[in-house]
Enzyme design. Structure first.
Site, mmCIF file in Angstrom:
data_model
loop_
_atom_site.group_PDB
_atom_site.id
_atom_site.type_symbol
_atom_site.label_atom_id
_atom_site.label_comp_id
_atom_site.label_asym_id
_atom_site.label_seq_id
_atom_site.Cartn_x
_atom_site.Cartn_y
_atom_site.Cartn_z
ATOM 1 N N GLY A 504 0.363 -1.309 -0.093
ATOM 2 C CA GLY A 504 0.212 -0.008 -0.140
ATOM 3 C C GLY A 504 1.075 1.465 -0.203
ATOM 4 C CG ASP A 619 -5.050 3.892 4.638
ATOM 5 O OD1 ASP A 619 -6.231 4.204 4.081
ATOM 6 O OD2 ASP A 619 -4.114 2.890 4.284
#
Length: 820
Positions: A504, A619
């Site tokens: 990510g 997130d």
């Protein structure tokens, strides 16, 4: 036949006595000038909702004039007249009109309560119980003007139509004041009041110490009570004028809901609504945590959120009034079992007081710092001052507390907000503990030899293990509870980072195995903007955070420009693999999904509310939720937003799917709060329900946006099961499914103040708090209102939104989460 033995005569005599004692019969809702109320007599509002008369609370022995809901089986009192002066005999006491006032006379015919207004003493003055629960005093000759009304003199309950305000001319406030206990309606310690010349409410302890505020009124809700937005039954209004300012509210007739606000004996303001089974449902309470109520457990009482009852006396203390504690009135607090020697001219055996160690305590009362160099000097300072009742010595230095210990909160073991507190007790209290220890010690004497040998053997084994570990890891050193790995060691453990688990914006994750066969997951961080010293400091902070629903950090590597984090390996991978990958045959059943939703919420509550400083994840998405062997969810990557010191816009726009979890304030460029995580959590809940991405492209090039469909079905009362992942074949608890869907809709409100806290989410999912249908988020309202566009928006619209996010997230937001 003798009258004393004639049953018929006796019955007639009894009826005659009852008739004579009941005075004149009353009108249905009125006490007029020639009438009085006593005994079991009551008046009832015209619509039959409210009743007024004498009552006594549960096991109490005294009586009060009060008002309650007539049709509810469990008597719910909403107003009391003589709160501080009860009567003993209701048949000898009377409520009547006297000299133009409504007056309560006790058994001795002494007035103990009155409306106390200057009236014309008109013979036409009467008291009327209205349908809204307002008891009013009127002059029949001029009924347009009310002489007095209970709505302007509330007790502990705020009914629709009444007001809580401030009189500018007289500088007086209308207060909601709690009962003293469940059996004593006398004014208690807690009161709700409006801020003079302001637009907010506060709760005070003992009419002095403020410990809660509603936040300012913005025309729709109070900023600190986002739950208000969730329920559509109320219409609040703020009225300012030259004479007064006040809030009032009404219930929309279409809702047909009986509702009330109560300043409870718990010190919380509560909103309750009546359910169809005639039971009260708690919609919300403020403050949310019982232990946030100031001095709830009294002096030397300790409050714990994880125990029932919430209050316990500190070791060496006992309830001051046991009878009050039995009634859940803890305000009297605790008293010492043994008197202190300090200040005693003739101390027993020359003994001095001592200190009992109490771990993980939060004490909000202001301490006094003392400039000493060690814990011994700190203890001596407190011991030599008879007013000193406790001390603490830690990284902040020496702190002492004078006088009674108030607001003591016992925290859980994994809560790092607490400190070790040393509480002053009598020497005999410490001696009793020592004697108990000695008696136990004698019984354990035979075991000590065996245990000592075992410990010695275990020590040798541990020595060789640690020695071998140091050889294996070379530069690896233990930093607190974390291991500082060398880069080459992690290279070997991951076979040169060959097996990638995922990746990510923060970096890529690789599977590894330590020499002792322990499985690990190694995250290689990218573009870390911190120096080595600051990085190690932040990693130490993250490593100290422990919760069953947070991934545990085991170690790190900081070597040159290389920054890596070492976590425990989660055998069931990330949540997205189970939701979105069709090849995965292990479909999560509904019970598991619900536990996962609750576990994630609990983990976020810990980050937002339990850590010493609030940690905003920034997130939240299925990729960052890991599952252990038993599918217990673990929130991963928490704290990395601050650790990275990065340009967060790059992270957000490069990670697959992240755009769909962004709260609107990211785009607006305003400061990010924990409510950004709430929004992301809500978006993830929808995916947990449907088993698919919220935005999926269809064959005709349009995007099916699942939250819009879900919101539409909730609003229209459609089949909630149609929202469920089709792979589950409708096997789900409908109540839980609807609850999760409503929570998700509440979480994705456009305005962050309208979203719940994660603590409220947990309460709802646990079934502690009910959730009604929240308003349709503004971003979805167009599609919900327009039936032809209810499900779809074009891919170009999605791309434009993404571009806007990418460009506007830069600059202002780049360091927001980093400062969390």
């Amino acid at each position: 036949m003798d009258v004393n033995t004639n049953p018929i005569s006796m019955l007639v005599l009894l009826i005659l006595c009852l008739f004579l004692r009941s005075h004149i019969s009353l009108g249905a809702d009125t006490i007029s000038g020639n009438q009085s109320l006593s005994g079991n007599q009551t008046i009832v509002s015209e619509d039959g909702v409210f009743e007024l008369g004498f009552f006594k609370p549960s096991n109490a022995s005294k009586y009060y004039i009060g008002m309650w809901y007539k049709q509810i089986t469990e008597k719910t009192v909403v107003w009391v007249a003589n709160r501080e002066k009860p009567v003993s005999d209701t048949y000898s006491s009377e409520l009547q009109i006297s000299d133009g006032n409504l007056v309560l006379f006790n058994e001795s015919k002494v007035p103990i309560w009155s409306t106390n207004v200057n009236s014309t003493r008109s013979p036409e003055v009467k008291a009327i119980l209205l349908n809204d629960g307002n008891l009013v005093l009127e002059d029949g000759s001029n009924s347009s003007k009310r002489l007095w009304e209970s709505f302007l003199n509330p007790a502990h309950t705020w009914l629709p139509g009444s007001r809580i305000g401030y009189n500018k001319k007289t500088n007086t406030k209308q207060l909601l004041t709690s009962w003293k206990s469940s059996e004593d309606p006398a004014p208690g310690l807690y009161s709700l009041e409006i801020v003079p010349n302001g637009k907010s409410y506060i709760i005070r302890w003992n009419r002095s110490r403020q410990y809660w505020t509603s936040g300012d009124w913005n025309g729709a809700i109070f900023s600190k009570i986002p739950e208000m937005r969730l329920n559509y039954i109320y219409n609040f209004s703020f009225v300012p004028n030259d004479e007064e300012t006040y809030f009032t509210y009404s219930v929309y007739p279409s809702s047909r809901t009986i509702s009330r606000f109560v300043m409870d004996v718990s010190g919380q303001i509560k909103q309750l609504s009546l359910l169809s089974d005639n039971k009260w449902n708690l919609f919300w309470a403020q403050p949310r945590q019982q232990c946030e109520v100031y001095v709830f457990c009294g002096a030397y009482g300790s409050c714990s959120e994880k125990s029932l009852p919430f209050c316990h006396c500190l070791t060496g203390f006992e309830p001051k009034m046991k009878s009050d504690w039995d009634l859940q009135d803890y305000s009297g607090g605790c008293t010492r079992k043994t008197k202190l020697q300090c200040g005693n001219d003739n101390p027993t055996n020359g003994e001095r007081d001592g200190f009992r160690k109490t771990p993980n305590v939060l004490l909000s009362e202001i301490e006094q710092p003392v400039q000493v160099g060690n814990t011994t000097a700190c203890e001596s300072t407190c011991l030599n001052n008879c007013s000193c009742t406790a001390y603490a010595y830690d990284n902040s230095g020496c702190m002492i507390w004078m006088g009674d210990l108030l607001n003591v909160q016992q925290l859980e073991e994994d809560d790092n907000r607490g400190r070790m507190l040393y509480i002053r007790v009598a020497a005999s209290e410490l001696k009793s503990s020592t004697n108990e220890f000695k008696s136990t010690k004698s019984r354990k004497g035979l075991i000590v030899g065996v245990v000592a040998g075992s410990i010695f053997l275990l020590g040798l084994i541990l020595f060789f293990i640690l020695r071998r570990r140091n050889k294996v890891f070379g530069t690896g050193k233990v930093k607190g509870a974390l291991v500082a790995f060398g880069y080459r060691d992690l290279q070997n453990a991951t076979k040169n980072f060959s097996e990638k688990l995922g990746g990510g914006g923060f970096g890529s994750v690789f599977k590894g195995t330590l020499p002792d066969s322990t499985m690990i997951a190694v995250k290689k961080l990218e573009s870390v903007g911190q120096g080595e010293k600051q990085f190690r400091t932040e990693v130490s902070t993250i490593g100290s955070i422990q919760h069953v629903n947070l991934v545990r950090l085991h170690g790190f590597c900081s070597q040159g420009t290389k920054r890596l984090l070492v976590y425990g390996y989660m055998s069931n991978g990330s949540l997205d693999a189970h939701l979105f990958h069709e090849k995965n045959s292990n479909v999560l059943v509904w019970e598991t999904r619900y536990r996962i939703a609750l576990g994630i919420a609990r983990g976020l509550v810990y980050l937002h509310e339990k850590c010493r400083n609030c940690i905003i994840h920034c997130d939240i998405k299925p990729e960052n939720i890991l599952l252990d062997d038993e599918f217990c969810p673990k929130v991963a990557d928490f704290g990395l937003a601050k650790l990275m010191g990065r340009d967060f816009s790059r992270v957000l726009t490069t990670m697959r799917g992240t755009r769909g979890y962004l709260a609107p304030e990211w785009i607006a460029g305003v400061a990010i709060t924990s409510k950004a995580d709430v929004y992301s959590y809500g978006m993830m809940l929808f995916e947990l329900v449907s088993g698919r991405r919220n935005a999926e492209q269809s064959k005709d090039g349009k995007v099916n946006f699942f939250p819009t469909l879900a919101t539409s079905i909730l609003v229209e009362g459609g089949n909630v099961l149609s929202l469920l992942d089709p792979r589950l074949d409708g096997n789900a608890d409908i109540e839980e499914l609807e609850r999760v869907s409503k929570v998700a809709c509440w979480c994705i409100q456009d305005e962050e103040s309208h979203r719940p806290s994660m603590g409220q989410v947990v309460q709802i999912l646990e079934g502690i708090m009910e959730v009604n249908l929240p308003p349709v988020p503004g971003s979805l309202k167009l599609y919900v209102d327009n039936k032809e566009s209810i499900i779809f928006f074009t891919e170009s619209e999605s791309n434009e939104s993404s571009s806007s996010t990418s460009s506007q997230a830069k600059g202002t937001n780049s360091s927001i989460c980093a400062s969390s």
